[in-house]
Scaffold this motif. Structure first.
Motif, PDB file in Angstrom:
ATOM      1  N   THR A  11       0.842  -1.195   0.000  1.00  0.00           N
ATOM      2  CA  THR A  11       0.000   0.000   0.000  1.00  0.00           C
ATOM      3  C   THR A  11       0.876   1.244   0.000  1.00  0.00           C
ATOM      4  N   LEU A  12       0.551   2.174  -0.884  1.00  0.00           N
ATOM      5  CA  LEU A  12       1.196   3.482  -0.909  1.00  0.00           C
ATOM      6  C   LEU A  12       0.174   4.543  -0.506  1.00  0.00           C
ATOM      7  N   ILE A  13       0.594   5.453   0.360  1.00  0.00           N
ATOM      8  CA  ILE A  13      -0.233   6.607   0.715  1.00  0.00           C
ATOM      9  C   ILE A  13       0.626   7.850   0.562  1.00  0.00           C
ATOM     10  N   LEU A  14       0.194   8.764  -0.281  1.00  0.00           N
ATOM     11  CA  LEU A  14       0.852  10.054  -0.446  1.00  0.00           C
ATOM     12  C   LEU A  14      -0.171  11.138  -0.154  1.00  0.00           C
ATOM     13  N   VAL A  15       0.189  12.077   0.724  1.00  0.00           N
ATOM     14  CA  VAL A  15      -0.703  13.181   1.082  1.00  0.00           C
ATOM     15  C   VAL A  15       0.037  14.479   0.830  1.00  0.00           C
ATOM     16  N   ASP A  16      -0.507  15.324  -0.058  1.00  0.00           N
ATOM     17  CA  ASP A  16       0.196  16.565  -0.362  1.00  0.00           C
ATOM     18  C   ASP A  16      -0.198  17.654   0.637  1.00  0.00           C
ATOM     19  N   HIS A  17       0.381  18.838   0.475  1.00  0.00           N
ATOM     20  CA  HIS A  17       0.162  19.911   1.448  1.00  0.00           C
ATOM     21  C   HIS A  17      -1.203  20.565   1.296  1.00  0.00           C
ATOM     22  N   ASN A  18      -1.938  20.182   0.273  1.00  0.00           N
ATOM     23  CA  ASN A  18      -3.343  20.600   0.140  1.00  0.00           C
ATOM     24  C   ASN A  18      -4.295  19.525   0.672  1.00  0.00           C
ATOM     25  N   ASN A  19      -3.714  18.513   1.343  1.00  0.00           N
ATOM     26  CA  ASN A  19      -4.487  17.415   1.954  1.00  0.00           C
ATOM     27  C   ASN A  19      -5.185  16.531   0.921  1.00  0.00           C
ATOM     28  N   MET A  20      -4.612  16.458  -0.278  1.00  0.00           N
ATOM     29  CA  MET A  20      -5.115  15.513  -1.277  1.00  0.00           C
ATOM     30  C   MET A  20      -4.393  14.184  -1.090  1.00  0.00           C
ATOM     31  N   VAL A  21      -5.178  13.119  -0.968  1.00  0.00           N
ATOM     32  CA  VAL A  21      -4.647  11.781  -0.699  1.00  0.00           C
ATOM     33  C   VAL A  21      -4.633  10.957  -1.981  1.00  0.00           C
ATOM     34  N   THR A  22      -3.504  10.330  -2.237  1.00  0.00           N
ATOM     35  CA  THR A  22      -3.407   9.271  -3.249  1.00  0.00           C
ATOM     36  C   THR A  22      -3.141   7.969  -2.504  1.00  0.00           C
ATOM     37  N   PHE A  23      -4.017   6.999  -2.687  1.00  0.00           N
ATOM     38  CA  PHE A  23      -3.947   5.704  -1.998  1.00  0.00           C
ATOM     39  C   PHE A  23      -3.949   4.628  -3.071  1.00  0.00           C
ATOM     40  N   ILE A  24      -2.888   3.838  -3.126  1.00  0.00           N
ATOM     41  CA  ILE A  24      -2.807   2.750  -4.102  1.00  0.00           C
ATOM     42  C   ILE A  24      -2.477   1.463  -3.357  1.00  0.00           C
ATOM     43  N   GLU A  25      -3.320   0.474  -3.514  1.00  0.00           N
ATOM     44  CA  GLU A  25      -3.040  -0.843  -2.948  1.00  0.00           C
ATOM     45  C   GLU A  25      -2.804  -1.823  -4.096  1.00  0.00           C
ATOM     46  N   ARG A  26      -1.681  -2.529  -4.036  1.00  0.00           N
ATOM     47  CA  ARG A  26      -1.378  -3.589  -5.007  1.00  0.00           C
ATOM     48  C   ARG A  26      -1.483  -4.927  -4.275  1.00  0.00           C
ATOM     49  N   THR A  27      -2.418  -5.755  -4.685  1.00  0.00           N
ATOM     50  CA  THR A  27      -2.605  -7.056  -4.055  1.00  0.00           C
ATOM     51  C   THR A  27      -1.942  -8.141  -4.895  1.00  0.00           C
TER      52      THR A  27
END
Length: 258
Positions: free
Chosen positions: A223-239
Motif C-alpha cells: 500500500t502506498l499513501i501520499l498526502v500533499d500539502h493541500n491534503n489531497m490523498v493518493t492511496f494505491i493498494e497492489r494485491t
C-alpha cells in the motif's frame, strides 16, 4: 500481519506524508481489497475477512493507523486466544478519540492482544507504541521504518528502505513506481545480518527480504499513501496472489479535517 512500513513525515516540499507498507500474511487467510467500508463510509482500508479488522487504514477526516506484530516467543508459540490486533486499527479510526486519548486507553488493555507495534495519528503527525513498553512516542519529522521489532530497529530491510526512500525523494519524479519497486525487492539479508528471531534459518532468510514469498505465507499486498500539502490523498493498494499475480486499486480524495 504487515511486516514492513516505511514513511517520510512533514519535511517534503510536495508531500506531508509518503508511506509504503507491505502486509505479510498466510495466503489462505481471506481478505478483501481496499475500499471504503459500507459500515464506516469514511474509512478506506483492506479487510481481514476472518477477524473483520484491518492492518492499515485512512479516513476522509485524515486519521491514519497501521499495525505490525512482534516476532517473539509469545507471538510465535502462543496458543492463547486473544483479541485480534487488527481491531485496534478499526477501533481508533472509527472513534472520536484523539491519538493520545486512544493510546492512553490502549496502554491499559494492551495485554488483551499478542505483542504488537501500532502507528496512529493523522496526516500531520504519527505516534508509535510498542505493546512491550509502557509509553508511546510522537515521531519526529523525517524518515522512519517499522518491521516486527520496534520503530527504526536496525534490521537490514528497515535501514535499507529508509535509505532507499530518501534516495527516491531526492532523485525521482515517479514515486509510485519507485516505491513499489522498493517494496517488492526479494533480496534476503546476508546470513550475518539476519534478524535475531526464533525461526528456522531458511524462513529467516525469506522474511529478511522486503517482499516475502514462501510456500504458505508471504506478502499479500503493498500500500502506498501520499498526502500533499493541500491534503489531497493518493492511496494505491497492489494485491498479490500466491503466484505473485498483482492487481492495483487506486483512490484519490480530499481530506476534510474536523
Amino acid at each position: 500481519m504487515m511486516c514492513l512500513i516505511t514513511f517520510h513525515l512533514s519535511s517534503h516540499p510536495t508531500y506531508k506524508l509518503i508511506l509504503a507498507a507491505n502486509r505479510d500474511e498466510l495466503y489462505e487467510r481471506p481478505t478483501a481489497p481496499a475500499n471504503f467500508w459500507k459500515e464506516f463510509p469514511d474509512l478506506l482500508a483492506g479487510k481481514d475477512l476472518q477477524a473483520k479488522g484491518t492492518w492499515l487504514g485512512i479516513t476522509k477526516t485524515g486519521k491514519i493507523a497501521a499495525i505490525t506484530n512482534c516476532y517473539d516467543a509469545e507471538t510465535l508459540n502462543s496458543t492463547t486466544q486473544k483479541n485480534s490486533r487488527g481491531k485496534i486499527i478499526i477501533d481508533y479510526l472509527t472513534s472520536k478519540k484523539t491519538a493520545t486519548q486512544y493510546l492512553e486507553q490502549l496502554i491499559t488493555k494492551k495485554n488483551q492482544y499478542l505483542p504488537f507495534n501500532v502507528l496512529l495519528g493523522d496526516i500531520n503527525k504519527f505516534y508509535h507504541f510498542n505493546s512491550q513498553n509502557q509509553s508511546y512516542t510522537l515521531l519526529p519529522k523525517g524518515t522512519h521504518s517499522l518491521s516486527n521489532a520496534t520503530i527504526n530497529t536496525p534490521w537490514l530491510k528497515v535501514t535499507n528502505t529508509k535509505e532507499k526512500l530518501n534516495m527516491i525523494i531526492d532523485t525521482s519524479n515517479h514515486y509510485a513506481d519507485q516505491l513499489f519497486q522498493m517494496m517488492m525487492n526479494q533480496t534476503p539479508a546476508p546470513d550475518q545480518q539476519l534478524p535475531d528471531i526464533s525461526l528456522p534459518i531458511a524462513i529467516k532468510r525469506k522474511v529478511s527480504a522486503n517482499f516475502i514469498d514462501t510456500e504458505n505465507f508471504g506478502t499479500r499486498s503493498t500500500t502506498l499513501i501520499l498526502v500533499d500539502h493541500n491534503n489531497m490523498v493518493t492511496f494505491i493498494e497492489r494485491t498479490y496472489d500466491s503466484k505473485n499475480n498483482s492487481q492495483d486499486h487506486s483512490y484519490h480524495f480530499q481530506v476534510s479535517e474536523r
